[in-house]
Write an enzyme that holds these catalytic residues in place. Structure first.
Site, PDB file in Angstrom:
ATOM      1  N   LYS A 122       0.825  -1.215   0.000  1.00  0.00           N
ATOM      2  CA  LYS A 122       0.000   0.000   0.000  1.00  0.00           C
ATOM      3  C   LYS A 122       0.856   1.259   0.000  1.00  0.00           C
ATOM      4  O   LYS A 122       0.517   2.257  -0.663  1.00  0.00           O
ATOM      5  CB  LYS A 122      -0.939  -0.021   1.201  1.00  0.00           C
ATOM      6  CG  LYS A 122      -2.032  -1.077   1.101  1.00  0.00           C
ATOM      7  CD  LYS A 122      -2.995  -1.005   2.278  1.00  0.00           C
ATOM      8  CE  LYS A 122      -4.108  -2.024   2.137  1.00  0.00           C
ATOM      9  NZ  LYS A 122      -5.072  -1.966   3.269  1.00  0.00           N
ATOM     10  N   LYS A 207      -6.691 -10.237  -6.004  1.00  0.00           N
ATOM     11  CA  LYS A 207      -7.892 -10.329  -5.185  1.00  0.00           C
ATOM     12  C   LYS A 207      -8.962  -9.375  -5.689  1.00  0.00           C
ATOM     13  O   LYS A 207      -8.664  -8.277  -6.166  1.00  0.00           O
ATOM     14  CB  LYS A 207      -7.534  -9.997  -3.725  1.00  0.00           C
ATOM     15  CG  LYS A 207      -8.704  -9.965  -2.768  1.00  0.00           C
ATOM     16  CD  LYS A 207      -8.249  -9.510  -1.394  1.00  0.00           C
ATOM     17  CE  LYS A 207      -9.430  -9.345  -0.450  1.00  0.00           C
ATOM     18  NZ  LYS A 207      -9.009  -8.838   0.876  1.00  0.00           N
ATOM     19  N   LYS A 210     -12.485  -4.255  -2.857  1.00  0.00           N
ATOM     20  CA  LYS A 210     -13.549  -3.258  -2.888  1.00  0.00           C
ATOM     21  C   LYS A 210     -13.037  -1.853  -3.163  1.00  0.00           C
ATOM     22  O   LYS A 210     -13.812  -0.971  -3.517  1.00  0.00           O
ATOM     23  CB  LYS A 210     -14.334  -3.275  -1.573  1.00  0.00           C
ATOM     24  CG  LYS A 210     -13.523  -3.065  -0.309  1.00  0.00           C
ATOM     25  CD  LYS A 210     -14.418  -3.184   0.912  1.00  0.00           C
ATOM     26  CE  LYS A 210     -13.626  -3.114   2.202  1.00  0.00           C
ATOM     27  NZ  LYS A 210     -12.747  -4.281   2.398  1.00  0.00           N
TER      28      LYS A 210
END
Length: 342
Positions: A122, A207, A210
């Site tokens: 991240k 993955k 969202k």
């Protein structure tokens, strides 16, 4: 079920949560929420939390965080979580999470935090966009450890991407107990067997997240049926005409088979034998996903029309969560030498 019935007898305690960083996805539902409703809330004293504080570790729109937090809580209830059986609440409404988070920061080392894979990924993504990495992104695992340890949690249902954080939580619990005396239960991660990590339909090695900027490969729980069908029919597979379950060389086909297995039952490898083309497979996957999500979408619409009920559930959940967490967090404060809150 009343409180005395819910807490009667020695029961394992489960804690898990969802971040309101984006609209919840098919992966969230199949990999976590459905199992929480069908199994976990019935077999243990279970707490399920919208971890809104974690959404602040990156740049965010405050109004969107509030909106998605409420939507996530409503979807947890729509997925079948029963507030008479389990505890559903929002993280920021229970102060003990932040109180204990600082003690976990004082227990962890800088090196441990910087070794976290999610931090590296991240932080690199933020820097690639020219952004500034927030300190909270580095210390996020300490808050996650506090989320878990505050409740005497025995089991943490998580996907593979969070397993490293649960291992750190275990290490911090053991270290704290050794330094200051027995205070925390040492939890363990529990991984669901099927569809724990549904992949993006357009990038089947990643993955289904969202918070992805591109949503063409992400099926959201609240997507309309036609949107679901369109996304599934456009899923990336490969040039091979047949259907076989081979996750490494054929990740796109394997992902569709795993989704079908999770929605309609069966085992991916055996399901592959029933199809002679990816087109036929996609059609069945699309319909299976639509029907799996239909009752959740319908129940969400009912709950969204009754905001007072949702508010009452979250208030009651936060009150119970505070009652469970405060004695243990107070004990931790005293153990490290801080004056107790009286």
């Amino acid at each position: 079920m009343n409180e005395s019935t819910r807490t009667a007898g020695p029961r394992n305690r489960i804690f898990s949560g969802v971040q309101p960083t984006g609209h919840l996805t098919l992966g969230n539902y199949l990999g976590a929420m459905r199992r929480w409703a069908a199994e976990d809330q019935h077999r243990a004293d279970a707490l399920f939390c919208v971890v809104d504080l974690h959404a602040l570790t990156v740049e965010h729109d405050p109004a969107r965080v509030r909106r998605l937090s409420r939507q996530a809580a409503t979807l947890l209830l729509a997925s079948g979580l029963d507030p008479e059986i389990c505890t559903v609440f929002v993280q920021s409404q229970v102060d003990e999470h932040l109180r204990l988070s600082y003690l976990m920061e004082c227990t962890a080392s800088d090196g441990e935090m910087r070794r976290m894979i999610q931090y590296k990924e991240k932080a690199a993504a933020v820097q690639a966009r020219g952004g500034s990495v927030r300190l909270s992104l580095l210390t996020y695992p300490a808050l996650m450890a506090a989320d878990i340890l505050a409740y005497g949690t025995h089991e943490v249902p998580v996907g593979e991407d969070q397993a490293q954080h649960v291992e750190l939580t275990r290490d911090l619990a053991v270290r704290f107990n050794q330094r200051y005396g027995a205070t925390f239960v040492v939890p363990k991660a529990v991984h669901p067997p099927v569809a724990a990590r549904v992949k993006d339909l357009q990038e089947p090695t990643s993955k289904m997240g969202k918070s992805h900027a591109r949503s063409a490969g992400v099926v959201y729980v609240l997507d309309e049926p036609e949107a679901v069908r369109k996304k599934v029919m456009r899923a990336v597979t490969d040039s091979e005409p047949d259907v076989s379950y081979e996750p490494e060389p054929r990740p796109g086909v394997a992902n569709l088979l795993e989704v079908l297995a999770a929605c309609a039952g069966g085992e991916p490898r055996r399901l592959a034998e029933e199809y002679d083309s990816c087109g036929a497979l996609k059609k069945d996957v699309a319909e299976a996903v639509v029907e799996t999500l239909r009752p959740v979408r319908e129940r969400h619409a009912e709950l969204a029309a009754d905001p007072g009920y949702v508010d009452a559930v979250l208030r009651a959940g936060a009150e119970r969560a505070r009652g469970l967490a405060r004695p243990r967090v107070d004990a931790a404060f005293e153990a490290v030498g801080l004056r107790p809150m009286r």
